[in-house]
Design a protein around this motif. Structure first.
Motif, PDB file in Angstrom:
ATOM      1  N   ASP A  97      41.357 -26.093  70.233  1.00 50.75           N
ATOM      2  CA  ASP A  97      40.998 -27.263  69.421  1.00 50.75           C
ATOM      3  C   ASP A  97      40.384 -26.819  68.103  1.00 50.75           C
ATOM      4  O   ASP A  97      39.168 -26.738  67.946  1.00 50.75           O
ATOM      5  CB  ASP A  97      40.016 -28.144  70.213  1.00 50.75           C
ATOM      6  N   SER A  98      41.235 -26.533  67.138  1.00 50.86           N
ATOM      7  CA  SER A  98      40.784 -26.005  65.854  1.00 50.86           C
ATOM      8  C   SER A  98      41.855 -26.286  64.820  1.00 50.86           C
ATOM      9  O   SER A  98      43.045 -26.022  65.053  1.00 50.86           O
ATOM     10  CB  SER A  98      40.539 -24.496  65.964  1.00 50.86           C
ATOM     11  N   ARG A  99      41.435 -26.795  63.677  1.00 51.83           N
ATOM     12  CA  ARG A  99      42.402 -26.999  62.591  1.00 51.83           C
ATOM     13  C   ARG A  99      42.952 -25.669  62.104  1.00 51.83           C
ATOM     14  O   ARG A  99      44.132 -25.553  61.752  1.00 51.83           O
ATOM     15  CB  ARG A  99      41.739 -27.763  61.439  1.00 51.83           C
ATOM     16  N   LEU A 100      42.120 -24.646  62.100  1.00 55.69           N
ATOM     17  CA  LEU A 100      42.581 -23.320  61.692  1.00 55.69           C
ATOM     18  C   LEU A 100      43.661 -22.796  62.634  1.00 55.69           C
ATOM     19  O   LEU A 100      44.633 -22.177  62.193  1.00 55.69           O
ATOM     20  CB  LEU A 100      41.407 -22.350  61.639  1.00 55.69           C
ATOM     21  N   PHE A 101      43.501 -23.041  63.931  1.00 56.06           N
ATOM     22  CA  PHE A 101      44.542 -22.605  64.859  1.00 56.06           C
ATOM     23  C   PHE A 101      45.834 -23.376  64.608  1.00 56.06           C
ATOM     24  O   PHE A 101      46.929 -22.798  64.669  1.00 56.06           O
ATOM     25  CB  PHE A 101      44.106 -22.786  66.310  1.00 56.06           C
ATOM     26  N   SER A 102      45.733 -24.667  64.334  1.00 55.68           N
ATOM     27  CA  SER A 102      46.930 -25.460  64.046  1.00 55.68           C
ATOM     28  C   SER A 102      47.673 -24.911  62.839  1.00 55.68           C
ATOM     29  O   SER A 102      48.910 -24.859  62.817  1.00 55.68           O
ATOM     30  CB  SER A 102      46.551 -26.924  63.805  1.00 55.68           C
ATOM     31  N   MET A 157      49.448 -27.309  53.508  1.00 53.02           N
ATOM     32  CA  MET A 157      48.763 -26.859  52.299  1.00 53.02           C
ATOM     33  C   MET A 157      47.643 -27.800  51.860  1.00 53.02           C
ATOM     34  O   MET A 157      47.172 -27.715  50.724  1.00 53.02           O
ATOM     35  CB  MET A 157      49.768 -26.688  51.149  1.00 53.02           C
ATOM     36  N   SER A 158      47.201 -28.655  52.735  1.00 50.84           N
ATOM     37  CA  SER A 158      46.111 -29.569  52.392  1.00 50.84           C
ATOM     38  C   SER A 158      44.881 -28.797  51.928  1.00 50.84           C
ATOM     39  O   SER A 158      44.492 -27.792  52.520  1.00 50.84           O
ATOM     40  CB  SER A 158      45.730 -30.413  53.608  1.00 50.84           C
ATOM     41  N   SER A 159      44.271 -29.299  50.862  1.00 50.43           N
ATOM     42  CA  SER A 159      43.061 -28.660  50.328  1.00 50.43           C
ATOM     43  C   SER A 159      41.786 -29.204  50.958  1.00 50.43           C
ATOM     44  O   SER A 159      40.681 -28.877  50.511  1.00 50.43           O
ATOM     45  CB  SER A 159      43.004 -28.867  48.810  1.00 50.43           C
ATOM     46  N   ALA A 160      41.912 -30.052  51.984  1.00 48.56           N
ATOM     47  CA  ALA A 160      40.723 -30.587  52.651  1.00 48.56           C
ATOM     48  C   ALA A 160      39.845 -29.439  53.144  1.00 48.56           C
ATOM     49  O   ALA A 160      40.349 -28.445  53.673  1.00 48.56           O
ATOM     50  CB  ALA A 160      41.131 -31.470  53.818  1.00 48.56           C
ATOM     51  N   PRO A 161      38.528 -29.550  52.969  1.00 54.12           N
ATOM     52  CA  PRO A 161      37.645 -28.432  53.326  1.00 54.12           C
ATOM     53  C   PRO A 161      37.623 -28.156  54.826  1.00 54.12           C
ATOM     54  O   PRO A 161      37.821 -29.056  55.649  1.00 54.12           O
ATOM     55  CB  PRO A 161      36.275 -28.912  52.843  1.00 54.12           C
ATOM     56  N   LEU A 162      37.399 -26.896  55.151  1.00 53.66           N
ATOM     57  CA  LEU A 162      37.223 -26.441  56.526  1.00 53.66           C
ATOM     58  C   LEU A 162      35.805 -25.915  56.684  1.00 53.66           C
ATOM     59  O   LEU A 162      35.281 -25.247  55.781  1.00 53.66           O
ATOM     60  CB  LEU A 162      38.234 -25.338  56.860  1.00 53.66           C
ATOM     61  N   TYR A 163      35.181 -26.177  57.824  1.00 59.95           N
ATOM     62  CA  TYR A 163      33.793 -25.802  58.052  1.00 59.95           C
ATOM     63  C   TYR A 163      33.732 -24.789  59.190  1.00 59.95           C
ATOM     64  O   TYR A 163      33.975 -25.139  60.365  1.00 59.95           O
ATOM     65  CB  TYR A 163      32.969 -27.043  58.372  1.00 59.95           C
ATOM     66  N   PRO A 164      33.442 -23.529  58.898  1.00 57.50           N
ATOM     67  CA  PRO A 164      33.514 -22.469  59.909  1.00 57.50           C
ATOM     68  C   PRO A 164      32.709 -22.751  61.171  1.00 57.50           C
ATOM     69  O   PRO A 164      33.194 -22.530  62.292  1.00 57.50           O
ATOM     70  CB  PRO A 164      32.995 -21.233  59.163  1.00 57.50           C
ATOM     71  N   GLU A 165      31.450 -23.206  61.031  1.00 58.40           N
ATOM     72  CA  GLU A 165      30.642 -23.439  62.226  1.00 58.40           C
ATOM     73  C   GLU A 165      31.227 -24.541  63.099  1.00 58.40           C
ATOM     74  O   GLU A 165      31.157 -24.484  64.332  1.00 58.40           O
ATOM     75  CB  GLU A 165      29.204 -23.788  61.818  1.00 58.40           C
ATOM     76  N   GLU A 178      34.459 -25.294  63.244  1.00 57.84           N
ATOM     77  CA  GLU A 178      35.651 -24.710  63.870  1.00 57.84           C
ATOM     78  C   GLU A 178      35.265 -23.843  65.063  1.00 57.84           C
ATOM     79  O   GLU A 178      35.909 -23.870  66.114  1.00 57.84           O
ATOM     80  CB  GLU A 178      36.424 -23.888  62.842  1.00 57.84           C
ATOM     81  N   ILE A 179      34.190 -23.076  64.919  1.00 56.94           N
ATOM     82  CA  ILE A 179      33.730 -22.222  66.022  1.00 56.94           C
ATOM     83  C   ILE A 179      33.308 -23.068  67.215  1.00 56.94           C
ATOM     84  O   ILE A 179      33.632 -22.760  68.369  1.00 56.94           O
ATOM     85  CB  ILE A 179      32.579 -21.309  65.555  1.00 56.94           C
ATOM     86  N   ALA A 180      32.578 -24.142  66.954  1.00 54.70           N
ATOM     87  CA  ALA A 180      32.105 -24.996  68.048  1.00 54.70           C
ATOM     88  C   ALA A 180      33.270 -25.606  68.816  1.00 54.70           C
ATOM     89  O   ALA A 180      33.288 -25.609  70.057  1.00 54.70           O
ATOM     90  CB  ALA A 180      31.200 -26.088  67.482  1.00 54.70           C
ATOM     91  N   LYS A 181      34.250 -26.124  68.105  1.00 55.89           N
ATOM     92  CA  LYS A 181      35.402 -26.750  68.780  1.00 55.89           C
ATOM     93  C   LYS A 181      36.223 -25.710  69.534  1.00 55.89           C
ATOM     94  O   LYS A 181      36.675 -25.958  70.665  1.00 55.89           O
ATOM     95  CB  LYS A 181      36.272 -27.471  67.749  1.00 55.89           C
ATOM     96  N   LEU A 182      36.422 -24.567  68.922  1.00 51.78           N
ATOM     97  CA  LEU A 182      37.234 -23.541  69.564  1.00 51.78           C
ATOM     98  C   LEU A 182      36.524 -22.956  70.777  1.00 51.78           C
ATOM     99  O   LEU A 182      37.159 -22.693  71.819  1.00 51.78           O
ATOM    100  CB  LEU A 182      37.559 -22.449  68.539  1.00 51.78           C
ATOM    101  N   LYS A 195      34.144 -17.045  67.620  1.00 60.13           N
ATOM    102  CA  LYS A 195      33.418 -16.550  66.442  1.00 60.13           C
ATOM    103  C   LYS A 195      34.234 -15.484  65.708  1.00 60.13           C
ATOM    104  O   LYS A 195      34.354 -15.502  64.469  1.00 60.13           O
ATOM    105  CB  LYS A 195      32.067 -15.974  66.861  1.00 60.13           C
ATOM    106  N   ALA A 196      34.804 -14.557  66.463  1.00 60.43           N
ATOM    107  CA  ALA A 196      35.587 -13.484  65.845  1.00 60.43           C
ATOM    108  C   ALA A 196      36.833 -14.043  65.152  1.00 60.43           C
ATOM    109  O   ALA A 196      37.203 -13.594  64.056  1.00 60.43           O
ATOM    110  CB  ALA A 196      35.980 -12.464  66.901  1.00 60.43           C
ATOM    111  N   LEU A 197      37.480 -15.020  65.774  1.00 59.66           N
ATOM    112  CA  LEU A 197      38.694 -15.602  65.188  1.00 59.66           C
ATOM    113  C   LEU A 197      38.395 -16.311  63.872  1.00 59.66           C
ATOM    114  O   LEU A 197      39.069 -16.094  62.865  1.00 59.66           O
ATOM    115  CB  LEU A 197      39.327 -16.583  66.179  1.00 59.66           C
ATOM    116  N   VAL A 198      37.380 -17.159  63.883  1.00 57.23           N
ATOM    117  CA  VAL A 198      37.085 -17.970  62.694  1.00 57.23           C
ATOM    118  C   VAL A 198      36.524 -17.114  61.568  1.00 57.23           C
ATOM    119  O   VAL A 198      36.888 -17.285  60.397  1.00 57.23           O
ATOM    120  CB  VAL A 198      36.124 -19.127  63.055  1.00 57.23           C
TER     121      VAL A 198
END
Length: 676
Positions: free
Chosen positions: A372-377, A413-421, A423-427, A459-462
């Motif tokens: 569950d991560s936008r970065l993974f998607s 290519m959406s420029s919508a911001p991503l928030y690392p913490e 993303e880590i919590a969801k992942l 944590k390592a992935l993000v």
């Protein structure tokens, strides 16, 4: 009463209930409309309604409300755009936004609008391509022919054209929908979160309601506001009780024509697994949001939609746990089955054990809920796009064929911001669920986690990925499979590691379950057509539909629920504490806003998720409201329509005008909306 509403035999299906049905615009129930309301829309009316209606590609509806491309939809439908334009320093979601000039309108990072131009029957082409095939061969032949049809339709106009082959009547009919595509969409108005979602989860799917769940976008072409030939005009007076109102929108999915065996799988596997996943996700998002105000802002929209989805799925599960529902469905199926060969129903029943067995791994691996991560998607899309684009278009997975490349790339290519913490919590949470549901000894779990914990892996992935950078995504997209293969990005490595097992479970689900169900559905649809023709409507498919009904409350618990609320009720309901807290703008406007203005109302229109943002129009094709919800009884609408209790909840057109004028001082927008 419920069994009668559900089935009552084929006779009751042929003469649908007064307001039941999500009708395609090329097969409207004109006779019923004439008999019940004295209204017979001609082809010019239908064409106008079709081309004034808008689909938000992300899953909502809307409508053009001015010749300059102004689009009316729900505030909750533009949350993705608003969040993508927001930051800790400029919180448009909670503060609201009004563009007082065209120059102030803000381009959404990844919004797309579709307007239906043409419907063509391609049933014969699909049937010819799949004739005599079964299993994976059937799936591949069907997908390939769909891809060819869509690519021919798009041609060299991918920037402005979208084409979808749509299955209707569970595969009994195949229609090609050609859309005009707007990829430059700009934010014009959205209210503060606390007024668009006033009442929060306690009021969700209930009535009375007091929500300004309304927003305005604008379609642009070549850097200028789009000039549209068809648009609806706003009617501030609205509609009176008992008056005919119609909803033109894009309902997502219904399952009213599934067999009893399929509904049992939906109840016993799909819904219960989804409900548990949503319940735990809701708890995780709530915990993350309690860290600090910025964390709460980051999680806000995810939490809202998770709350909403949980309530929907719970309502659907409760509906299928009602013995009367299955009694009605069994009666309906028995009557149809008695007039046809029983083989297709038996074939569907035979594959349901496998469908239930595959439900959890399919949800976790192919649907991606274990990641569950936008970065993974983003990583999975880049990986599969590289692999699939190396193949001929008609040999690819459907979502990567040429006809859909424009939308796919725009989203990626959406420029919508991503928030690392965040993303880590969801992942971390979803990897924990992956291990729990598949088991520690599962090969996929071992490959993903190894000797590390879900938190360590997340944590390592993000922290190690470069995919938050749009330029890096552009590079990998342009370089295709070679560039993706050469990358050492940890999220791309993860996507590659689980791709084979994810594709394997997808292939089994498609070839051993979906192919059988699709073949059987075509035979069942033929039996239904032989008896009823197209006097019944197809299940919803996120394509343009019209539902008709009238403004009406209902009776419940010995009391009458009136159809309207007024703005004054908003102030009476406010407590000063969330979710009943008014925003500063609304508090300041209390002395000037007209409290007698009608705010929200209910009608008997038959809608479902995806209809959010649909215009509610009268027989003169003027907007009298904006659909944004249903009442609690509508949650079973995925499986049947109960005319006694199902209600659509809408924002009154007068409330939109009064709010823009008296609260937001948006006089220019009011003038545009009311221009004749």
């Amino acid at each position: 009463m419920l069994a009668a509403a559900l089935g009552g035999g084929l006779a009751s299906l042929a003469s649908a209930h007064a307001a039941e049905g999500m009708w395609t615009l090329d097969n409207l129930p004109r006779t019923a409309l004439q008999q019940q309301y004295g209204f017979a829309p001609d082809q010019a009316w239908v064409d106008h309604a079709m081309q004034a209606s808008v689909r938000l590609a992300g899953g909502c509806s809307g409508s053009f409300v001015s010749p300059d491309g102004l689009v009316l939809t729900n505030a909750h439908c533009v949350v993705g755009c608003v969040q993508g334009l927001s930051s800790a320093q400029r919180d448009l979601q909670n503060d609201g936004f009004v563009a007082r000039t065209r120059g102030e309108e803000l381009q959404c990072p990844a919004e797309e609008l579709n307007v239906l131009r043409e419907i063509t029957d391609v049933t014969g082409r699909i049937a010819g391509a799949t004739d005599g095939r079964s299993g994976q061969a059937f799936i591949e032949a069907r997908n390939a022919e769909k891809g060819r049809i869509e690519s021919e339709c798009v041609g060299d106009a991918a920037a402005t054209t979208r084409c979808d082959v749509v299955e209707l009547y569970n595969g009994g009919r195949q229609h090609l929908y050609r859309y005009h595509r707007y990829s430059d969409v700009r934010m014009v108005f959205t209210p503060e979160y606390d007024i668009g979602f006033f009442g929060g989860d306690p009021d969700n799917f209930n009535f009375p309601r007091y929500n300004l769940d309304a927003a305005l976008l604008r379609a642009y072409e070549n850097g200028e506001p789009a000039q549209v030939a068809n648009h609806f005009r706003l009617e501030p007076a609205g509609a009176e009780p008992g008056e005919l109102v119609m909803v033109t929108g894009h309902p997502g999915r219904t399952q009213r024509q599934l067999t009893v065996a399929q509904l049992e799988t939906v109840r016993d596997a799909t819904l219960i697994n989804t409900l548990l996943w949503l319940a735990e996700r809701r708890a995780m998002l709530g915990e993350y949001g309690r860290r600090d105000p910025e964390a709460a802002r980051q999680a806000q929209s995810d939490l809202t939609f998770t709350d909403n989805s949980y309530k929907v799925v719970r309502g659907q599960l409760q509906a299928l746990l009602d013995p009367a529902v299955f009694a009605g469905k069994r009666e309906e199926q028995a009557r149809l089955r008695a007039r046809a060969d029983a083989a297709p129903w038996d074939a569907v029943a035979a594959v349901q054990p496998l469908a239930r067995e595959l439900a959890v791994p399919y949800m976790l691996l192919e649907q991606g809920r274990g990641f569950d991560s936008r970065l993974f998607s983003i990583a999975r899309t880049l990986l599969r796009a590289g692999d699939e684009r190396a193949k001929p278009s008609d040999a690819r997975l459907p979502e990567y064929q040429d006809a859909g490349q424009g939308r796919l790339r725009q989203t990626l290519m959406s420029s919508a911001p991503l928030y690392p913490e965040f993303e880590i919590a969801k992942l971390t949470w979803s990897l924990t669920k992956l291990r729990e549901l598949l088991g520690t000894d599962d090969p996929v779990v071992g490959q993903v986690l190894g000797a590390r914990s879900p938190a360590q892996v997340a944590k390592a992935l993000v922290e190690g990925t470069r995919l938050a950078d749009v330029a890096e995504r552009e590079r990998l997209w342009a370089g295709g499979a070679a560039a993706v293969s050469a990358s050492d990005d940890p999220l791309l490595r993860l996507a590659r590691a689980i791709d084979a097992p994810a594709r394997a479970v997808r292939a089994r689900q498609e070839s051993e379950v979906a192919a059988v169900e699709s073949r059987a559905a075509q035979q069942i649809a033929k039996a239904r057509f032989d008896t009823l023709g197209t006097t019944v409507y197809p299940d919803a498919t996120f394509t343009l539909r019209l539902s008709y009904g009238d403004v009406a409350g209902w009776q419940e618990g010995g009391r009458e629920i009136p159809p309207f609320t007024e703005i004054g009720g908003l102030y009476a309901r406010a407590t000063g504490a969330k979710p009943y807290a008014l925003t500063p703008r609304w508090l300041e406007a209390e002395g000037t806003v007209d409290k007698t203005t009608r705010f929200n109302f209910v009608s008997t229109n038959d809608i479902i998720g995806g209809n959010s943002g649909s215009p509610v129009i009268n027989r003169d094709a003027r907007v009298v409201g904006l659909a944004f919800d249903g009442n609690i009884h509508s949650l079973g609408g995925n499986f049947w329509y109960d005319p006694r209790l199902n209600r659509t909840v809408s924002v009154h057109s007068a409330a939109i005008v009064e709010a823009l004028k008296s609260v937001y001082a948006a006089d220019t927008l009011v003038e545009e909306l009311l221009a004749e």
